[in-house]
Design an enzyme around this catalytic site. Structure first.
Site, PDB file in Angstrom:
ATOM      1  N   TYR A   1       8.063   1.277  12.819  1.00 32.28           N
ATOM      2  CA  TYR A   1       7.911   0.150  11.884  1.00 32.28           C
ATOM      3  C   TYR A   1       8.396  -1.150  12.544  1.00 32.28           C
ATOM      4  O   TYR A   1       7.876  -2.232  12.287  1.00 32.28           O
ATOM      5  CB  TYR A   1       8.650   0.451  10.580  1.00 32.28           C
ATOM      6  CG  TYR A   1       8.154  -0.345   9.397  1.00 32.28           C
ATOM      7  CD1 TYR A   1       6.831  -0.264   8.973  1.00 32.28           C
ATOM      8  CD2 TYR A   1       9.014  -1.200   8.702  1.00 32.28           C
ATOM      9  CE1 TYR A   1       6.375  -0.995   7.890  1.00 32.28           C
ATOM     10  CE2 TYR A   1       8.563  -1.934   7.614  1.00 32.28           C
ATOM     11  CZ  TYR A   1       7.250  -1.827   7.212  1.00 32.28           C
ATOM     12  OH  TYR A   1       6.801  -2.561   6.141  1.00 32.28           O
TER      13      TYR A   1
ATOM     14  N   LYS B   1      10.251  -7.629   6.978  1.00 34.20           N
ATOM     15  CA  LYS B   1      10.518  -7.281   5.561  1.00 34.20           C
ATOM     16  C   LYS B   1      11.953  -7.669   5.177  1.00 34.20           C
ATOM     17  O   LYS B   1      12.220  -8.039   4.034  1.00 34.20           O
ATOM     18  CB  LYS B   1      10.273  -5.795   5.304  1.00 34.20           C
ATOM     19  CG  LYS B   1       8.802  -5.375   5.366  1.00 34.20           C
ATOM     20  CD  LYS B   1       7.924  -6.132   4.386  1.00 34.20           C
ATOM     21  CE  LYS B   1       6.537  -5.522   4.279  1.00 34.20           C
ATOM     22  NZ  LYS B   1       5.601  -6.418   3.560  1.00 34.20           N
TER      23      LYS B   1
HETATM   24  P1  NAD Z   1      -3.794  -3.827   2.828  1.00 30.17           P
HETATM   25  O1  NAD Z   1      -4.275  -3.766   4.239  1.00 30.17           O
HETATM   26  O2  NAD Z   1      -4.724  -3.391   1.777  1.00 30.17           O
HETATM   27  O3  NAD Z   1      -3.255  -5.271   2.493  1.00 30.17           O
HETATM   28  C1  NAD Z   1      -2.698  -6.144   3.448  1.00 30.17           C
HETATM   29  C2  NAD Z   1      -3.324  -7.485   3.194  1.00 30.17           C
HETATM   30  O4  NAD Z   1      -2.735  -8.492   4.006  1.00 30.17           O
HETATM   31  C3  NAD Z   1      -4.839  -7.501   3.490  1.00 30.17           C
HETATM   32  O5  NAD Z   1      -5.527  -7.902   2.339  1.00 30.17           O
HETATM   33  C4  NAD Z   1      -4.966  -8.544   4.589  1.00 30.17           C
HETATM   34  O6  NAD Z   1      -6.160  -9.277   4.492  1.00 30.17           O
HETATM   35  C5  NAD Z   1      -3.758  -9.419   4.256  1.00 30.17           C
HETATM   36  N1  NAD Z   1      -3.419 -10.316   5.357  1.00 30.17           N
HETATM   37  C6  NAD Z   1      -2.985 -10.001   6.610  1.00 30.17           C
HETATM   38  N2  NAD Z   1      -2.846 -11.119   7.346  1.00 30.17           N
HETATM   39  C7  NAD Z   1      -3.203 -12.168   6.532  1.00 30.17           C
HETATM   40  C8  NAD Z   1      -3.297 -13.563   6.716  1.00 30.17           C
HETATM   41  N3  NAD Z   1      -2.998 -14.150   7.880  1.00 30.17           N
HETATM   42  N4  NAD Z   1      -3.710 -14.328   5.664  1.00 30.17           N
HETATM   43  C9  NAD Z   1      -4.015 -13.767   4.480  1.00 30.17           C
HETATM   44  N5  NAD Z   1      -3.951 -12.436   4.244  1.00 30.17           N
HETATM   45  C10 NAD Z   1      -3.564 -11.650   5.272  1.00 30.17           C
HETATM   46  O7  NAD Z   1      -2.478  -2.921   2.826  1.00 30.17           O
HETATM   47  P2  NAD Z   1      -1.326  -2.690   1.719  1.00 30.17           P
HETATM   48  O8  NAD Z   1      -0.605  -1.484   2.195  1.00 30.17           O
HETATM   49  O9  NAD Z   1      -1.908  -2.726   0.354  1.00 30.17           O
HETATM   50  O10 NAD Z   1      -0.368  -3.944   1.962  1.00 30.17           O
HETATM   51  C11 NAD Z   1       0.018  -4.851   0.949  1.00 30.17           C
HETATM   52  C12 NAD Z   1       1.506  -5.134   1.027  1.00 30.17           C
HETATM   53  O11 NAD Z   1       2.225  -3.964   0.661  1.00 30.17           O
HETATM   54  C13 NAD Z   1       2.012  -5.510   2.420  1.00 30.17           C
HETATM   55  O12 NAD Z   1       3.002  -6.516   2.294  1.00 30.17           O
HETATM   56  C14 NAD Z   1       2.640  -4.223   2.903  1.00 30.17           C
HETATM   57  O13 NAD Z   1       3.628  -4.429   3.894  1.00 30.17           O
HETATM   58  C15 NAD Z   1       3.248  -3.752   1.604  1.00 30.17           C
HETATM   59  N6  NAD Z   1       3.660  -2.350   1.574  1.00 30.17           N
HETATM   60  C16 NAD Z   1       2.779  -1.378   1.927  1.00 30.17           C
HETATM   61  C17 NAD Z   1       3.202  -0.042   1.897  1.00 30.17           C
HETATM   62  C18 NAD Z   1       2.264   1.061   2.318  1.00 30.17           C
HETATM   63  O14 NAD Z   1       2.742   2.152   2.631  1.00 30.17           O
HETATM   64  N7  NAD Z   1       0.954   0.859   2.321  1.00 30.17           N
HETATM   65  C19 NAD Z   1       4.497   0.286   1.481  1.00 30.17           C
HETATM   66  C20 NAD Z   1       5.352  -0.732   1.103  1.00 30.17           C
HETATM   67  C21 NAD Z   1       4.927  -2.056   1.159  1.00 30.17           C
END
Ligand code: NAD
Length: 254
Positions: A154, A161
């Protein structure tokens, strides 16, 4: 109808597996009007298809690392709506090579990009949103336990984060007097486009399934319900916090 009469901006829908999309659907079911920003034209096609089931949605492109695009996005919302009640920040990115192997080798540029897109984007969006939240509002940012504990691969995203969660506290302090609440929602691991970029993610999923007190993976709907609590008036007494929707995994030592 917990979100009746509320208007919110959802930042971070890439496809139907996005956490942001699950939150958007839940808010819509509860009566919210929604705007969606997408990172690129290509992802915009997905967002247009998905939001066909939510008539009246406002859509626009906004790369969060581009100040001009962020300004244009909030100007558009100002002219369309004149106000905003909530904001969902569900955005993270680090170059793939920074999400495998050791952290000690992280390059200056990869560190910069990860922190810019994944952490600095929150204060930037909060700054744009606050002028539209004259009557108060609620902002949430999606986080992960890698901010506090070392998770394999990570790496720099954990550091980002940590910065994101700290930003939540400073923003909560700044914006609280104006009635704007700011919280983080720390979700358990879920298979999405973003998480597929983390080396060995299936090992993290397996460990969670076997060791979280609830002995199962977190579902998108569970994260969406946690978000609904923070975004709606149900969470009106809560700001500057991290809400863990992770089946209790964060309390375990092993
Ligand atoms: P996802 O890939 O569906 O979403 C990530 C989003 O970030 C995408 O829509 C992408 O277009 C956007 N993004 C990246 N760079 C960007 C930029 N420069 N400008 C605008 N948008 C941008 O994946 P997700 O897992 O749904 O992620 C959403 C959030 O949840 C993130 O912050 C991620 O760290 C967090 N999260 C995810 C998990 C997991 O296990 N999937 C767990 C905890 C937290």
């Amino acid at each position: 109808m917990l979100m009746q009469g509320k208007r919110g901006l959802i930042v971070g829908v890439a496809n139907k597996r996005s956490i942001a999309w699950a939150i958007a659907q839940r808010c819509h079911e509860q009566g919210a009007e929604l705007a969606f920003s997408y990172q690129s034209e290509r992802l915009g096609e997905n967002v247009k298809e998905l939001t066909a089931e939510i008539p009246g949605s406002v859509l626009f492109q906004m790369d969060v690392s581009d100040d001009a695009q962020v300004k244009a996005g909030f100007d558009l919302l100002k002219s369309k709506w004149g106000k905003l009640d909530f904001l969902v920040h569900a955005v993270a990115y680090a170059p793939r090579q920074a999400l495998e192997g050791d952290f000690v080798s992280t390059t200056r540029e990869d560190f910069r990009v990860a922190l810019d897109v994944s952490a600095y984007s929150l204060p930037v969006l909060a700054h744009g949103a606050k002028d539209l939240m004259a009557g108060g509002g609620s902002i949430i940012a999606l986080s992960y336990l890698g901010s506090e504990r070392v998770m394999p691969n990570y790496n720099v995203m954990g550091v980002a984060k940590a910065a994101l969660e700290s930003s939540v506290r400073y923003l909560a302090s700044d914006l609280g007097p104006g009635g704007i609440r700011v919280n983080a929602l720390s979700a358990g691991p879920i298979k999405t486009l973003a998480s597929s970029g983390i080396g060995g993610f299936s090992t993290i999923l397996d460990h969670h399934r076997n060791h979280a007190p609830l002995r199962k993976l977190v579902e998108l709907e569970e994260v969406a319900d946690g978000a609904l609590f923070l975004l709606s008036d149900m969470g009106r007494g809560v700001t500057g916090q991290v809400l863990y929707v992770d089946g209790g995994y964060n309390i375990m030592a092993i």
